[in-house]
Design an enzyme around this catalytic site. Structure first.
Site, mmCIF file in Angstrom:
data_model
loop_
_atom_site.group_PDB
_atom_site.id
_atom_site.type_symbol
_atom_site.label_atom_id
_atom_site.label_comp_id
_atom_site.label_asym_id
_atom_site.label_seq_id
_atom_site.Cartn_x
_atom_site.Cartn_y
_atom_site.Cartn_z
ATOM 1 N N GLY A 1 5.089 5.666 -5.020
ATOM 2 C CA GLY A 1 6.320 4.931 -4.764
ATOM 3 C C GLY A 1 6.515 4.674 -3.274
ATOM 4 N N ASP B 1 7.602 5.615 -0.219
ATOM 5 C CA ASP B 1 8.055 6.864 0.396
ATOM 6 C C ASP B 1 7.477 7.057 1.792
ATOM 7 O OD1 ASP B 1 5.439 7.226 -0.239
ATOM 8 O OD2 ASP B 1 5.669 9.257 -1.017
ATOM 9 N N SER C 1 4.607 7.380 2.641
ATOM 10 C CA SER C 1 3.487 8.335 2.672
ATOM 11 C C SER C 1 2.270 7.723 3.356
ATOM 12 C CB SER C 1 3.129 8.786 1.249
ATOM 13 O OG SER C 1 2.955 7.666 0.406
ATOM 14 N N ASP D 1 2.692 -18.868 2.580
ATOM 15 C CA ASP D 1 3.053 -19.945 1.649
ATOM 16 C C ASP D 1 2.066 -19.958 0.487
ATOM 17 O OD1 ASP D 1 0.725 -21.021 2.635
ATOM 18 O OD2 ASP D 1 1.688 -22.599 3.811
ATOM 19 N N VAL E 1 1.458 3.749 -4.142
ATOM 20 C CA VAL E 1 0.971 5.137 -4.148
ATOM 21 C C VAL E 1 2.162 6.077 -3.980
ATOM 22 C CG1 VAL E 1 -0.653 6.757 -3.092
ATOM 23 C CG2 VAL E 1 -1.132 4.292 -3.022
ATOM 24 N N ASP F 1 -10.625 -20.963 13.704
ATOM 25 C CA ASP F 1 -10.613 -21.871 14.856
ATOM 26 C C ASP F 1 -11.232 -23.215 14.466
ATOM 27 O OD1 ASP F 1 -13.602 -21.857 16.126
ATOM 28 O OD2 ASP F 1 -13.078 -19.941 15.200
ATOM 29 N N HIS G 1 0.818 -1.224 0.000
ATOM 30 C CA HIS G 1 0.000 0.000 0.000
ATOM 31 C C HIS G 1 0.846 1.266 0.000
ATOM 32 C CE1 HIS G 1 -4.264 -1.519 0.791
ATOM 33 N NE2 HIS G 1 -3.537 -2.538 0.404
ATOM 34 N N PRO H 1 -5.827 -1.133 -5.827
ATOM 35 C CA PRO H 1 -6.936 -1.957 -6.322
ATOM 36 C C PRO H 1 -7.968 -2.199 -5.218
ATOM 37 C CG PRO H 1 -5.042 -3.334 -5.818
ATOM 38 C CD PRO H 1 -4.603 -1.907 -5.595
ATOM 39 N N HIS I 1 -2.358 -13.176 0.249
ATOM 40 C CA HIS I 1 -3.605 -13.395 0.988
ATOM 41 C C HIS I 1 -3.673 -14.780 1.629
ATOM 42 C CE1 HIS I 1 -5.608 -9.902 -1.422
ATOM 43 N NE2 HIS I 1 -4.837 -9.486 -0.437
HETATM 44 C C1 HEM Z 1 -4.513 -7.674 -6.164
HETATM 45 C C2 HEM Z 1 -5.165 -6.712 -5.586
HETATM 46 C C3 HEM Z 1 -5.430 -6.696 -4.116
HETATM 47 C C4 HEM Z 1 -6.612 -6.407 -3.530
HETATM 48 C C5 HEM Z 1 -7.894 -6.033 -4.233
HETATM 49 C C6 HEM Z 1 -6.417 -6.543 -2.105
HETATM 50 C C7 HEM Z 1 -7.397 -6.331 -1.170
HETATM 51 C C8 HEM Z 1 -7.260 -6.586 0.173
HETATM 52 C C9 HEM Z 1 -8.289 -6.395 1.152
HETATM 53 C C10 HEM Z 1 -9.685 -5.860 0.858
HETATM 54 C C11 HEM Z 1 -7.794 -6.771 2.344
HETATM 55 C C12 HEM Z 1 -8.525 -6.769 3.681
HETATM 56 C C13 HEM Z 1 -8.621 -5.358 4.234
HETATM 57 C C14 HEM Z 1 -9.552 -5.329 5.407
HETATM 58 O O1 HEM Z 1 -10.753 -5.454 5.189
HETATM 59 O O2 HEM Z 1 -9.075 -5.196 6.550
HETATM 60 C C15 HEM Z 1 -6.448 -7.230 2.136
HETATM 61 C C16 HEM Z 1 -5.646 -7.741 3.115
HETATM 62 C C17 HEM Z 1 -4.339 -8.078 2.911
HETATM 63 N N1 HEM Z 1 -3.627 -7.908 1.744
HETATM 64 FE FE1 HEM Z 1 -4.384 -7.452 -0.051
HETATM 65 N N2 HEM Z 1 -5.139 -6.909 -1.864
HETATM 66 C C18 HEM Z 1 -4.482 -7.003 -3.058
HETATM 67 C C19 HEM Z 1 -3.152 -7.293 -3.231
HETATM 68 C C20 HEM Z 1 -2.263 -7.474 -2.206
HETATM 69 C C21 HEM Z 1 -0.844 -7.508 -2.364
HETATM 70 C C22 HEM Z 1 -0.114 -7.276 -3.677
HETATM 71 C C23 HEM Z 1 -0.326 -7.743 -1.129
HETATM 72 C C24 HEM Z 1 1.117 -7.851 -0.714
HETATM 73 C C25 HEM Z 1 2.079 -8.235 -1.488
HETATM 74 C C26 HEM Z 1 -1.418 -7.882 -0.218
HETATM 75 C C27 HEM Z 1 -1.302 -8.219 1.097
HETATM 76 C C28 HEM Z 1 -2.347 -8.300 1.969
HETATM 77 C C29 HEM Z 1 -2.222 -8.796 3.329
HETATM 78 C C30 HEM Z 1 -0.964 -9.386 3.951
HETATM 79 C C31 HEM Z 1 -3.475 -8.647 3.919
HETATM 80 C C32 HEM Z 1 -3.824 -8.967 5.365
HETATM 81 C C33 HEM Z 1 -3.444 -7.753 6.183
HETATM 82 C C34 HEM Z 1 -3.667 -7.879 7.671
HETATM 83 O O3 HEM Z 1 -4.102 -8.907 8.154
HETATM 84 O O4 HEM Z 1 -3.374 -6.890 8.361
HETATM 85 N N3 HEM Z 1 -2.575 -7.680 -0.900
HETATM 86 N N4 HEM Z 1 -6.143 -7.086 0.802
#
Ligand code: HEM
Length: 345
Positions: free
Chosen positions: A74, A76, A78, A269, A72, A246, A68, A167, A197
Site C-alpha cells: 500500500g 506507505d 516504504s 498525454d 507494495v 533529440d 511503485h 510487474p 509511459h
Molecule cells: C504495467 C506494468 C508496468 C511495467 C512492467 C513498467 C515498467 C517500467 C520500466 C521497466 C521502466 C523503466 C525503468 C528503468 O529502466 O529505469 C518504467 C518507467 C516508468 N514507469 Fe512504468 N511500468 C509499468 C506500469 C507503470 C505505471 C502503472 C506507472 C504509473 C502510473 C508507470 C510509470 C512509469 C514512469 C513515469 C516511468 C519513467 C520514470 C522516470 O523517467 O523516472 N509505470 N516502467
C-alpha cells in the site's frame, strides 16, 4: 515498580503514536491537514513546480514512485526508505525498482513541511500530493484530482517483496493482467495506467529483448534507434517517448517521425497509445498490450480520445493512491522520508 509503570505508559504512548492516523484507504479524507497543517498542499505544489522548471524528468519519477510505493504494502512510503543496519535490503534496492528517482526532491519537500508543522504530515501523503502535482503540471493541468490524505508511513520495506509485487517489463500480457488483478485493477485500468509511459526514461537493460524483436513486434527503424542509443554507454537511459528524443537522432533513424519531436519534453498525454499502435514503445510489457483483444481495444480507444484518457488516468492514479497497508500494519510519521522513525524491523 514505579519505573515499570512509567515504561509501560511510554510504550503505550508509542503504540498510540504509531496507530494514531488512519491506515486504511477508506478512512482517508480530502483536506485531512486543513486543521493540522494548513497550506501543506501548497507547499508541496510549490516545490514540485520549482523542481520541474529545471528538470521535468523529476515529474516522471514522482508519478512512477506513486505506483511503485502503492503496489507494495500500500501507499506507505516504504519505497523511500534507505538501507540501514536493521534493514539492509529495502524496496528501493529491488532490481524492478531500477531507475527510481526524485528521492532528494521528496526529502526537500518533507524538510520544508517539517519546518512548518513538525511530526504531522506523513511522507506517504507527501508522495501522493507530489505525484498528483507532477501529473497535473506535466499534463498542463489536464490531469487533476483531489487527494484524500491521512496515510501513515510504514515500518516495513523489503526488496524481495517489491520484486514479487511489481510487474516486470518482460511480463506477458497475462502476467500483467494477473499482477494488476491481485490489486483489484482490471484490464482497462492496466491499459490506462500504462499510458504513464508517455513520459520519462527506461534503461536499456529494461528492454534488451526488444532490441532483437521481429518487425511485427517493433518498428525496425525504432529498434535501430534504440540499438544506437544503447551502444552509447553502459546501460544508458533512453526516453520512453520518441517525441522526447533529440531531433537529429530521429531524423537519422526515423525521418518519418520528425514531426512528432517536441521542444518541451515529458508531456503526460495519450501519445503512448499512438506509439503503441505504431509499434514504437520500448518495453515488452507495453507491446504485450497489443496482443490481447480487450487491451488492444482500449489502446485504440485512448489513442482516439485524449480527454477520456486524462480523466480515466486521474481516476486510476487516485485508485492507486488508496491502496492501503496490510490490515493490522503499524505506521507513524517519519522525520525524514529515507529513515524509519520507529526501527521495529
Ligand atoms: C504495467 C506494468 C508496468 C511495467 C512492467 C513498467 C515498467 C517500467 C520500466 C521497466 C521502466 C523503466 C525503468 C528503468 O529502466 O529505469 C518504467 C518507467 C516508468 N514507469 Fe512504468 N511500468 C509499468 C506500469 C507503470 C505505471 C502503472 C506507472 C504509473 C502510473 C508507470 C510509470 C512509469 C514512469 C513515469 C516511468 C519513467 C520514470 C522516470 O523517467 O523516472 N509505470 N516502467
Amino acid at each position: 515498580m514505579r519505573l515499570a509503570v512509567v515504561l509501560l505508559c511510554a510504550l503505550v504512548a508509542v503504540q498510540v503514536a504509531l496507530l494514531a492516523a488512519p491506515a486504511e484507504g477508506g478512512e482517508l479524507v480530502v483536506g485531512y491537514y486543513d486543521n493540522k497543517c494548513r497550506g501543506v498542499e501548497n507547499v508541496v505544489k510549490w516545490h514540485v513546480r520549482r523542481a520541474l522548471k529545471t528538470n521535468r524528468r523529476a515529474g516522471a519519477a514522482l508519478v512512477r514512485l506513486l505506483f511503485h510505493d502503492c503496489f507494495v504494502r500500500g501507499c506507505d512510503a516504504s519505497v523511500l526508505l534507505d538501507a540501514s543496519p536493521q534493514n539492509p535490503n529495502p524496496e528501493k534496492d529491488a532490481p524492478v525498482n531500477i531507475g527510481l528517482a526524485a528521492f532528494d526532491l521528496l526529502e526537500e519537500i518533507k524538510a520544508a513541511v517539517e519546518h512548518r508543522c513538525p511530526g504531522v504530515v506523513s511522507c506517504s501523503d507527501i508522495l501522493i500530493y507530489a505525484a498528483r502535482d507532477a501529473a497535473s503540471a506535466l499534463s498542463n493541468g489536464n490531469i487533476h484530482f483531489d487527494v484524500p490524505a491521512g496515510r501513515l508511513d510504514g515500518l516495513v520495506s523489503s526488496a524481495a517483496e517489491a520484486q514479487a509485487e511489481l510487474p516486470d517489463s518482460t511480463f506477458t500480457v497475462q502476467q500483467l493482467i494477473d499482477n494488476f488483478a491481485r490489486k483489484d485493477f482490471d484490464v482497462e485500468e492496466l491499459v490506462i495506467l500504462s499510458g504513464a509511459h508517455s513520459i520519462g526514461v527506461g534503461h536499456c537493460s529494461s528492454f534488451t529483448g526488444r532490441l532483437t524483436a521481429p518487425p511485427e513486434q517493433i518498428n525496425p527503424a525504432y529498434r535501430n534507434l534504440l540499438n544506437h542509443k544503447c551502444h552509447q554507454g553502459a546501460n544508458p537511459a533512453v526516453v520512453n517517448n520518441v517525441r522526447d528524443e533529440d531531433y537529429e537522432t530521429v531524423a537519422r533513424f526515423m525521418p518519418g517521425f520528425t514531426s512528432r519531436v517536441r521542444k518541451i519534453s515529458d508531456v503526460l498525454d495519450n501519445t503512448f497509445y499512438h506509439n503503441n499502435l505504431a509499434r514504437i514503445v520500448s518495453f515488452n510489457s507495453d507491446w504485450q498490450l497489443m496482443t490481447h483483444t480487450e487491451a488492444r481495444g482500449h489502446v485504440h480507444e485512448y489513442a482516439d480520445n485524449a480527454t477520456l484518457w486524462d480523466g480515466d488516468f486521474a481516476e486510476s492514479l487516485l485508485k492507486l493512491s488508496k491502496l492501503s497497508m496490510p490490515a493490522g500494519s503499524k505506521g507513524g510519521i517519519r522525520k525524514k522520508c529515507s529513515i524509519a522513525s520507529h526501527p521495529l524491523h
